[in-house]
Design a protein around this motif. Structure first.
Motif, short mmCIF file in Angstrom:
data_model
loop_
_atom_site.label_atom_id
_atom_site.label_comp_id
_atom_site.label_asym_id
_atom_site.label_seq_id
_atom_site.Cartn_x
_atom_site.Cartn_y
_atom_site.Cartn_z
N MET A 298 1.09 -1.05 0.00
CA MET A 298 0.09 0.10 0.12
C MET A 298 0.78 1.15 0.30
SD MET A 298 -2.66 1.10 2.65
CE MET A 298 -4.10 1.89 2.23
N ILE A 299 0.50 2.23 -0.62
CA ILE A 299 1.19 3.47 -0.81
C ILE A 299 0.42 4.55 -0.40
CG2 ILE A 299 2.20 5.16 -2.31
CD1 ILE A 299 3.32 2.50 -4.10
N SER A 300 0.70 5.59 0.44
CA SER A 300 0.18 6.43 1.01
C SER A 300 0.81 7.96 0.78
CB SER A 300 -0.73 6.32 2.11
OG SER A 300 -1.25 7.41 2.57
N GLN A 301 0.51 9.00 0.71
CA GLN A 301 1.19 10.23 0.59
C GLN A 301 0.78 10.84 2.00
OE1 GLN A 301 0.02 12.56 -2.78
NE2 GLN A 301 1.53 11.73 -4.16
N LEU A 302 -0.15 10.11 2.73
CA LEU A 302 -0.50 10.67 4.04
C LEU A 302 0.28 10.12 5.14
CD1 LEU A 302 -2.66 12.63 5.28
CD2 LEU A 302 -3.96 10.54 5.41
N PRO A 303 0.92 10.83 5.89
CA PRO A 303 1.86 10.16 6.92
C PRO A 303 0.93 9.47 8.04
CG PRO A 303 2.47 12.79 6.81
CD PRO A 303 1.10 12.25 5.84
N THR A 304 1.11 8.22 8.46
CA THR A 304 0.45 7.61 9.30
C THR A 304 0.13 8.25 10.58
OG1 THR A 304 2.64 6.81 10.58
CG2 THR A 304 1.45 5.35 8.92
N ASP A 305 0.81 9.43 11.00
CA ASP A 305 0.30 10.27 12.05
C ASP A 305 -1.06 11.14 11.90
OD1 ASP A 305 2.24 9.29 13.98
OD2 ASP A 305 3.41 10.89 13.54
N ASP A 306 -1.32 11.21 10.53
CA ASP A 306 -2.33 12.07 9.97
C ASP A 306 -3.56 11.26 9.85
OD1 ASP A 306 -0.79 14.28 10.23
OD2 ASP A 306 -0.49 14.41 8.22
N TRP A 307 -3.36 9.87 9.99
CA TRP A 307 -4.56 9.02 9.54
C TRP A 307 -5.64 8.90 10.62
CZ3 TRP A 307 -4.00 3.75 6.69
CH2 TRP A 307 -3.13 3.84 5.57
N TYR A 308 -5.30 9.54 11.71
CA TYR A 308 -6.34 9.47 12.82
C TYR A 308 -7.31 10.48 12.31
CZ TYR A 308 -3.35 6.47 15.41
OH TYR A 308 -2.52 5.07 15.77
N GLY A 309 -6.90 11.78 12.06
CA GLY A 309 -7.67 12.64 11.68
C GLY A 309 -8.44 12.37 10.65
N CYS A 310 -7.68 11.81 9.53
CA CYS A 310 -8.71 11.54 8.38
C CYS A 310 -9.57 10.40 8.54
CB CYS A 310 -7.63 10.92 7.26
SG CYS A 310 -8.14 10.66 5.69
N VAL A 311 -9.17 9.47 9.14
CA VAL A 311 -10.36 8.04 9.49
C VAL A 311 -11.36 8.80 10.51
CG1 VAL A 311 -10.79 6.11 10.44
CG2 VAL A 311 -8.70 6.61 9.13
N GLY A 312 -11.06 9.65 11.19
CA GLY A 312 -12.02 10.16 12.28
C GLY A 312 -12.30 9.47 13.62
N ASP A 313 -12.05 8.25 13.55
CA ASP A 313 -12.31 7.25 14.66
C ASP A 313 -10.84 6.74 15.12
OD1 ASP A 313 -12.79 5.15 16.51
OD2 ASP A 313 -14.71 4.84 15.67
N ASN A 314 -10.30 7.19 16.26
CA ASN A 314 -9.14 6.82 16.84
C ASN A 314 -9.01 5.17 17.01
OD1 ASN A 314 -8.25 9.26 16.68
ND2 ASN A 314 -8.46 9.55 18.84
N THR A 315 -10.11 4.46 17.25
CA THR A 315 -10.15 3.10 17.55
C THR A 315 -9.93 2.58 16.04
OG1 THR A 315 -11.15 3.24 19.46
CG2 THR A 315 -11.19 1.00 18.41
N LEU A 316 -10.61 2.93 15.16
CA LEU A 316 -10.85 2.29 13.72
C LEU A 316 -9.35 2.65 13.35
CD1 LEU A 316 -12.10 0.87 11.55
CD2 LEU A 316 -13.21 3.13 10.89
N ALA A 317 -9.05 3.91 13.28
CA ALA A 317 -7.54 4.01 12.93
C ALA A 317 -6.61 3.19 13.22
CB ALA A 317 -7.23 5.51 12.98
#
Length: 51
Positions: free
Chosen positions: A1-20
């Motif tokens: 998987m490739i992403s331009q979004l740093p993993t630390d920013d996934w929490y805000g993008c996903v919106g649910d910390n448990t899911l992220a």
């Protein structure tokens, strides 16, 4: 998987910390992580505007 979004920013993008956490745990387990730095190759290889 490739992403331009740093993993630390996934929490805000996903919106649910448990899911992220669950997503990242599954993706990052036994993975190789390469963090690229520098200018975008799209910018470097873009044709020069001669107008």
């Amino acid at each position: 998987m490739i992403s331009q979004l740093p993993t630390d920013d996934w929490y805000g993008c996903v919106g649910d910390n448990t899911l992220a956490d669950a997503i990242l745990e599954r993706l990052m387990h036994n993975s190789h992580r390469l963090e690229m730095k520098g200018e975008s190759m799209r910018k470097r290889l873009a044709p020069v505007d001669t107008k």
